[in-house]
Scaffold this motif. Structure first.
Motif, PDB file in Angstrom:
ATOM      1  N   ARG A  73       0.815  -1.220   0.000  1.00 29.75           N
ATOM      2  CA  ARG A  73       0.000   0.000   0.000  1.00 29.75           C
ATOM      3  C   ARG A  73       0.846   1.267   0.000  1.00 29.75           C
ATOM      4  O   ARG A  73       0.404   2.297  -0.501  1.00 29.75           O
ATOM      5  CB  ARG A  73      -0.969   0.025   1.176  1.00 29.75           C
ATOM      6  CG  ARG A  73      -0.337  -0.079   2.532  1.00 29.75           C
ATOM      7  CD  ARG A  73      -1.321   0.378   3.609  1.00 29.75           C
ATOM      8  NE  ARG A  73      -2.512  -0.438   3.672  1.00 29.75           N
ATOM      9  CZ  ARG A  73      -2.663  -1.493   4.461  1.00 29.75           C
ATOM     10  NH1 ARG A  73      -1.669  -1.870   5.243  1.00 29.75           N
ATOM     11  NH2 ARG A  73      -3.771  -2.168   4.488  1.00 29.75           N
ATOM     12  N   TYR A  97       0.246  14.653   5.940  1.00 28.35           N
ATOM     13  CA  TYR A  97      -0.342  13.617   6.791  1.00 28.35           C
ATOM     14  C   TYR A  97      -0.567  12.328   6.001  1.00 28.35           C
ATOM     15  O   TYR A  97      -0.171  11.231   6.418  1.00 28.35           O
ATOM     16  CB  TYR A  97      -1.652  14.128   7.382  1.00 28.35           C
ATOM     17  CG  TYR A  97      -2.460  13.086   8.115  1.00 28.35           C
ATOM     18  CD1 TYR A  97      -1.965  12.479   9.268  1.00 28.35           C
ATOM     19  CD2 TYR A  97      -3.719  12.700   7.657  1.00 28.35           C
ATOM     20  CE1 TYR A  97      -2.712  11.516   9.946  1.00 28.35           C
ATOM     21  CE2 TYR A  97      -4.469  11.750   8.333  1.00 28.35           C
ATOM     22  CZ  TYR A  97      -3.964  11.163   9.462  1.00 28.35           C
ATOM     23  OH  TYR A  97      -4.696  10.206  10.131  1.00 28.35           O
TER      24      TYR A  97
ATOM     25  N   MET B   1       6.887   6.857  12.930  1.00 22.42           N
ATOM     26  CA  MET B   1       5.694   6.669  13.773  1.00 22.42           C
ATOM     27  C   MET B   1       4.741   5.692  13.082  1.00 22.42           C
ATOM     28  O   MET B   1       4.547   5.768  11.872  1.00 22.42           O
ATOM     29  CB  MET B   1       4.994   8.029  13.964  1.00 22.42           C
ATOM     30  CG  MET B   1       4.017   8.035  15.106  1.00 22.42           C
ATOM     31  SD  MET B   1       3.097   9.590  15.219  1.00 22.42           S
ATOM     32  CE  MET B   1       4.249  10.639  16.065  1.00 22.42           C
ATOM     33  N   PRO B   3       1.359   3.866  11.735  1.00 18.38           N
ATOM     34  CA  PRO B   3       0.136   4.488  11.213  1.00 18.38           C
ATOM     35  C   PRO B   3      -0.914   4.728  12.299  1.00 18.38           C
ATOM     36  O   PRO B   3      -1.581   5.764  12.301  1.00 18.38           O
ATOM     37  CB  PRO B   3      -0.353   3.480  10.179  1.00 18.38           C
ATOM     38  CG  PRO B   3       0.859   2.730   9.766  1.00 18.38           C
ATOM     39  CD  PRO B   3       1.750   2.674  10.966  1.00 18.38           C
ATOM     40  N   LEU B   6       0.017   7.730  14.184  1.00 23.01           N
ATOM     41  CA  LEU B   6      -0.191   8.931  13.355  1.00 23.01           C
ATOM     42  C   LEU B   6      -1.661   9.331  13.347  1.00 23.01           C
ATOM     43  O   LEU B   6      -2.006  10.509  13.476  1.00 23.01           O
ATOM     44  CB  LEU B   6       0.226   8.621  11.913  1.00 23.01           C
ATOM     45  CG  LEU B   6       1.611   9.042  11.470  1.00 23.01           C
ATOM     46  CD1 LEU B   6       1.871   8.552  10.062  1.00 23.01           C
ATOM     47  CD2 LEU B   6       1.739  10.560  11.516  1.00 23.01           C
ATOM     48  N   ILE B   7      -2.513   8.328  13.200  1.00 23.81           N
ATOM     49  CA  ILE B   7      -3.960   8.599  13.200  1.00 23.81           C
ATOM     50  C   ILE B   7      -4.376   9.133  14.568  1.00 23.81           C
ATOM     51  O   ILE B   7      -5.157  10.092  14.669  1.00 23.81           O
ATOM     52  CB  ILE B   7      -4.740   7.327  12.825  1.00 23.81           C
ATOM     53  CG1 ILE B   7      -4.539   7.048  11.337  1.00 23.81           C
ATOM     54  CG2 ILE B   7      -6.232   7.467  13.137  1.00 23.81           C
ATOM     55  CD1 ILE B   7      -5.004   5.717  10.871  1.00 23.81           C
ATOM     56  N   ARG B  10      -3.304  12.753  14.868  1.00 25.63           N
ATOM     57  CA  ARG B  10      -4.180  13.651  14.103  1.00 25.63           C
ATOM     58  C   ARG B  10      -5.532  13.806  14.790  1.00 25.63           C
ATOM     59  O   ARG B  10      -6.103  14.892  14.864  1.00 25.63           O
ATOM     60  CB  ARG B  10      -4.379  13.122  12.672  1.00 25.63           C
ATOM     61  CG  ARG B  10      -4.885  14.198  11.728  1.00 25.63           C
ATOM     62  CD  ARG B  10      -5.914  13.704  10.779  1.00 25.63           C
ATOM     63  NE  ARG B  10      -7.157  13.425  11.441  1.00 25.63           N
ATOM     64  CZ  ARG B  10      -8.078  14.346  11.762  1.00 25.63           C
ATOM     65  NH1 ARG B  10      -7.882  15.608  11.475  1.00 25.63           N
ATOM     66  NH2 ARG B  10      -9.200  13.990  12.379  1.00 25.63           N
ATOM     67  N   VAL B 300      -9.853   6.846   1.737  1.00 27.71           N
ATOM     68  CA  VAL B 300      -8.419   7.102   1.538  1.00 27.71           C
ATOM     69  C   VAL B 300      -7.633   6.485   2.690  1.00 27.71           C
ATOM     70  O   VAL B 300      -6.575   5.887   2.493  1.00 27.71           O
ATOM     71  CB  VAL B 300      -8.144   8.620   1.465  1.00 27.71           C
ATOM     72  CG1 VAL B 300      -6.675   8.875   1.175  1.00 27.71           C
ATOM     73  CG2 VAL B 300      -9.001   9.252   0.402  1.00 27.71           C
ATOM     74  N   LEU B 301      -8.174   6.639   3.905  1.00 21.69           N
ATOM     75  CA  LEU B 301      -7.464   6.094   5.070  1.00 21.69           C
ATOM     76  C   LEU B 301      -7.333   4.584   4.960  1.00 21.69           C
ATOM     77  O   LEU B 301      -6.270   4.009   5.235  1.00 21.69           O
ATOM     78  CB  LEU B 301      -8.211   6.465   6.361  1.00 21.69           C
ATOM     79  CG  LEU B 301      -8.156   7.933   6.768  1.00 21.69           C
ATOM     80  CD1 LEU B 301      -9.077   8.196   7.942  1.00 21.69           C
ATOM     81  CD2 LEU B 301      -6.724   8.340   7.133  1.00 21.69           C
ATOM     82  N   VAL B 302      -8.424   3.923   4.543  1.00 24.18           N
ATOM     83  CA  VAL B 302      -8.387   2.464   4.484  1.00 24.18           C
ATOM     84  C   VAL B 302      -7.505   1.979   3.334  1.00 24.18           C
ATOM     85  O   VAL B 302      -7.071   0.833   3.320  1.00 24.18           O
ATOM     86  CB  VAL B 302      -9.836   1.914   4.399  1.00 24.18           C
ATOM     87  CG1 VAL B 302      -9.857   0.420   4.188  1.00 24.18           C
ATOM     88  CG2 VAL B 302     -10.578   2.243   5.685  1.00 24.18           C
ATOM     89  N   SER B 303      -7.227   2.880   2.370  1.00 23.84           N
ATOM     90  CA  SER B 303      -6.261   2.486   1.341  1.00 23.84           C
ATOM     91  C   SER B 303      -4.832   2.663   1.845  1.00 23.84           C
ATOM     92  O   SER B 303      -3.874   2.238   1.213  1.00 23.84           O
ATOM     93  CB  SER B 303      -6.467   3.325   0.071  1.00 23.84           C
ATOM     94  OG  SER B 303      -5.965   4.632   0.263  1.00 23.84           O
ATOM     95  N   SER B 304      -4.678   3.328   2.989  1.00 27.04           N
ATOM     96  CA  SER B 304      -3.336   3.583   3.531  1.00 27.04           C
ATOM     97  C   SER B 304      -3.037   2.737   4.762  1.00 27.04           C
ATOM     98  O   SER B 304      -1.887   2.421   5.033  1.00 27.04           O
ATOM     99  CB  SER B 304      -3.199   5.061   3.924  1.00 27.04           C
ATOM    100  OG  SER B 304      -3.542   5.892   2.853  1.00 27.04           O
ATOM    101  N   VAL B 305      -4.057   2.433   5.557  1.00 21.49           N
ATOM    102  CA  VAL B 305      -3.854   1.656   6.790  1.00 21.49           C
ATOM    103  C   VAL B 305      -4.944   0.594   6.871  1.00 21.49           C
ATOM    104  O   VAL B 305      -5.948   0.684   6.179  1.00 21.49           O
ATOM    105  CB  VAL B 305      -3.938   2.564   8.044  1.00 21.49           C
ATOM    106  CG1 VAL B 305      -2.881   3.631   8.018  1.00 21.49           C
ATOM    107  CG2 VAL B 305      -5.308   3.203   8.159  1.00 21.49           C
ATOM    108  N   THR B 306      -4.716  -0.386   7.732  1.00 23.22           N
ATOM    109  CA  THR B 306      -5.746  -1.423   7.875  1.00 23.22           C
ATOM    110  C   THR B 306      -6.886  -0.873   8.724  1.00 23.22           C
ATOM    111  O   THR B 306      -6.679   0.045   9.541  1.00 23.22           O
ATOM    112  CB  THR B 306      -5.178  -2.667   8.576  1.00 23.22           C
ATOM    113  OG1 THR B 306      -4.798  -2.283   9.897  1.00 23.22           O
ATOM    114  CG2 THR B 306      -3.991  -3.239   7.834  1.00 23.22           C
TER     115      THR B 306
END
Lengths: 307, 506
Positions: A73, A97, B1, B3, B6-7, B10, B300-306
């Protein structure tokens, strides 16, 4: 050219509804691949399967050599169909971010965010909050957020929807930049002009099935070149002409001719002169992607829109 | 850091930048100040002087004087108290006010006693306006010996709000009340006070008049029966000395003091804070999730993290918001209490009084006892339970309206521990408290409330283990729902579908 994305007979159903059926696709490294189809054709479901957000019911997937995009990913960028960002974050901050979520360090992510904003004319808005941007600017920021980590494969779902012509041009430039950098781009659209301009290859979907995959010229060749012909003498019949496979009389002295694949319209004109047919009109209509699209998905698309 | 972190970061910053977060931080100390100061302020400033007419229809005609003297003494005591509050923070270093001896020293006497002890810049004391002030009786309301006739005229006068000249300034005022004193029905019976007023809420004037008449009657009766009233006063002033002792305290230190009282009741305050914190941050979590869902950031988030990283990140971030809010509340409670006690000057008047020692005792309690660690532990475990459920249910909804249908039910469920806050400290190890402790969603609140009562170790450990296991199960189930629901669109999931997501394969 190595293949970065491959789908082999991939299917996905939601309950009784078959969203994608036996879809196959190959995208070569460094190419721009268009994913065309009407609403409800299965484009977004296919992209979500490619991204690993949905698991296919059957078939095989390979993304950058991995059976799941989840494992790679950080090398994939994604812009969803419906755009949205954190409204209270600043432009540079939001780009950085998403880049950090893809594995970039803080300073590198911030540097790239600012550099991308500068390069695409949004440098002055780096510290502006997203909520203060116009829709087009917000969309540009989101596109930049999806590519800031330097992905090898960029998947853009309907990237041009909602953009004015100027911003569409800017986005086309971004896609061209990405290609020049060596990235592979897969984007879904139903704006044919953009697909014709940008795509090296394209896939056309309809009713969840792959209806065509190939280059734009290959797509054009799916339909014959047509000639609109009008004679001065309403009763004149041009008779069989070289390369013409279909001859339809539309009215007094008005004909529509369909040429065989590879036939030369010039030889038809030459034959008309040789037979002393006095022409009032000889109009060659080259097949464009729109014709091919309507030809392939027209009835199904109407059906889908009624569902 | 990572994911998830990081989330979380934020999420924390996203919430910390909102006005709601700062309002939430300031809300508790503000409410504390308002709840403690506004009634006092209203008592000082908000109560107007009540003007009254007093008619003495007794044979001796001495009752009016008795009442007026009593009211004057009350005003002197009130003025004296107000002077002490004013003078305490204006004393020279090392000086103190005379101790309260119950003699009812008037404020001018007090002022002359401490004149040499005041700072040069102390300024002048403004005595409070009297609470009650008699009016000059108007001619139309003269007592003519007939009660029915007099009260008929009085009722009309009061109903029509006719003004009377005030005794002090002569300016006409509207009567708050009119009181008529009659002789008792039989010889030796106490007098009758007929009190006319349309204000049934403020009974202070009526009570003061009744108290004055009762005292005078008792004094006269003692005298008539040959008993020295002064002697009776001395005898009646005697009070049994009560010593509160707690058998659980160390030998020799069994006496119950302010710190013990605080230990007993502080957990209830912390349960309120815990409840507000859990409820508030769960709502924040829901709002944040719905925002991301409705504007498709989730995709977008789910394409970047599980989905699991996303869920953990959001839980951590909002937990940090809640923790900061709760710590700010606790700190501000101590600071605001210290400020209020300090500004009252009570430490100068009575340095050993319970109120003067309150901030120190509160700080000591927070530093020494199990309250803070228990608060932290139960906040985390309670928060995880409720927020995971809210996050999972929120992930199945596409807008806030849909989500509020679920959260309304959860809020109702959460009302039970809120209702139990007041009765659990009275019987902290009783059957109701024990039963509620073993229901995992209520464990954090109920056990927090029982923490001062040294509940049995079996209850402490057992409920904690059960709560931790429940949290793990709830997180597991909610993660399964979240994973499947987070990108889903359309109608909210049915209960059957939720069950399939939780218990189905994959």
């Amino acid at each position: 050219m190595p293949v970065v994305l491959e789908l082999e007979r991939v299917s996905k159903s939601f309950g009784d509804f078959r969203a994608v059926c036996d879809l196959s696709l190959r995208v070569e490294r460094g190419s721009v691949h268009g994913f065309l189809g009407p609403n409800g054709a299965g484009k977004t479901t296919s992209l979500r399967m490619i991204l690993g957000m949905l698991l296919p019911d059957s078939g095989r997937l390979s993304v950058l050599g991995s059976p799941s995009a989840l494992a790679v990913r950080d090398r994939v960028g994604y812009l969803p169909e419906e755009k949205g960002l954190y409204r209270s974050m600043r432009c540079a901050e939001v780009i950085a971010y998403f880049a950090r979520l893809k594995g970039l360090g803080r300073s590198e992510a911030t540097r790239r965010a600012r550099s991308l904003l500068e390069r695409h004319g949004l440098g002055a808005f780096a510290m502006a909050k997203v909520e203060t941007l116009s829709k087009g600017m917000g969309q540009k920021v989101q596109v930049l957020a999806s590519i800031a980590h330097g992905p090898e494969l960029v998947i853009l779902d309907e990237p041009f929807s909602g953009l004015d012509p100027v911003n569409q041009q800017v986005l086309e430039e971004i896609v061209s930049d990405l290609k020049a950098r060596g990235a592979t781009i897969l984007f879904s659209t139903h704006v044919m002009a953009q697909a014709e301009r940008l795509c090296d290859r394209l896939s056309i979907l309809g009713g969840g099935r792959g209806l065509f995959e190939g280059t734009v010229p290959e797509a054009r060749r799916l339909l014959p070149v047509r000639i609109a012909l009008e004679t001065s003498d309403p009763s004149a019949d041009p008779g069989p002409l070289p390369g013409v496979v279909v001859r339809d009389r539309l009215g007094a002295g008005r004909w529509s001719l369909a040429l065989a694949v590879g036939a030369d319209p010039g030889s038809v004109l030459e034959a008309c002169f040789e037979r002393s047919i006095r022409l009032r009109r000889f109009d060659v209509h080259e097949t464009d992607l729109h014709d091919v699209f309507v030809h392939l998905v027209g009835p199904g698309a109407r059906e889908a829109s009624m569902r | 850091m990572s994911p998830a972190l990081l989330i979380a970061a934020r999420e924390f910053l996203g919430n910390a930048r909102t006005r709601g977060f700062w309002f939430g931080i300031l809300m508790v100390p503000l409410l504390w100040v308002i709840a403690s100061q506004v009634p006092l302020w209203l008592a000082r400033k908000g109560t107007p002087t009540r003007h009254f007419a007093l008619f003495d229809a007794t044979r001796t005609g001495g009752s009016a004087g008795v009442i007026l003297r009593h009211l004057r003494r009350m005003e002197e005591r009130r003025g004296s108290m107000r002077f002490r509050e004013w003078a305490a923070p204006r004393l020279l270093p090392g000086r103190s006010l005379p101790t309260i001896d119950g003699s009812g020293t008037s404020w001018p006497d007090l002022r002359s006693q401490v004149a040499g002890s005041m700072r040069p810049d102390a300024g002048g004391f403004t005595p409070p306006e009297p609470l009650h002030r008699p009016v000059v009786l108007p001619a139309g309301l003269a007592w003519r010996g007939d009660l029915a006739d007099f009260e008929g005229r009085l009722r009309d006068w009061l109903r029509e709000g006719r003004p009377c000249p005030a005794e002090d300034r002569g300016e006409p005022v509207v009567l708050f009340a009119a009181a008529l004193v009659l002789d008792g029905e039989g010889p030796g019976d106490p007098p009758v006070l007929r009190f006319w007023s349309d204000n049934q809420a403020d009974t202070s004037l009526r009570d003061a008049m009744a108290e004055a008449l009762s005292r005078e009657h008792r004094r006269a009766e003692y005298g008539r029966r040959g008993v020295d009233p002064a002697l009776v006063g001395q005898v009646e002033a005697a009070r049994a000395r009560v010593v509160d002792l707690n058998p659980r305290k160390a030998a020799g230190q069994e006496q119950v003091g302010l710190a013990d009282q605080l230990r007993q009741w502080a957990p209830s305050v912390f349960v309120y804070l815990l409840w507000i914190a859990v409820f508030a941050v769960s709502q924040m979590l829901l709002n944040s999730l719905i925002e991301e869902r409705s504007n498709r950031i989730l995709e977008v988030l789910v394409s970047s993290v599980t989905p699991l990283q996303l869920m953990v990140g959001k839980l951590l971030g909002v937990a940090a918001v809640g923790a900061v809010m709760a710590l700010a509340w606790i700190g501000s409670l101590v600071l605001v209490t210290a400020w209020m006690v300090g500004s009252s000057g009570i430490a100068a008047v009575a340095p050993d009084s319970a109120i003067a020692r309150l901030p120190l005792e509160l700080a000591t309690l927070l530093g020494d006892s199990w309250i803070l660690p228990a608060f932290g532990l139960y906040f985390v475990l309670g928060y995880l339970f409720y927020s995971a459920v809210i996050l999972a249910l929120g992930s199945t909804c596409s807008d806030l309206k849909e989500a509020q249908n679920f959260t309304g039910v959860i809020a109702l469920f959460m009302m039970v521990p809120l209702v139990s806050i007041t009765f659990i400290p009275k019987d902290p190890n009783g059957p109701i408290a024990t039963c509620l402790s073993w229901i995992p969603p209520y464990t954090p609140f109920v056990m927090m409330n029982r923490v001062a009562a040294s509940p049995p170790w079996f209850d402490v450990v057992g409920t904690l283990v059960l709560l931790v296991i429940s949290d793990i199960l709830v997180l597991w189930a909610c993660a399964r729902v979240f994973r499947r629901a987070v990108l889903r669109t359309g109608q909210p999931a049915s209960l059957a579908q939720l069950a399939r997501w939780i218990f189905g394969r994959g």
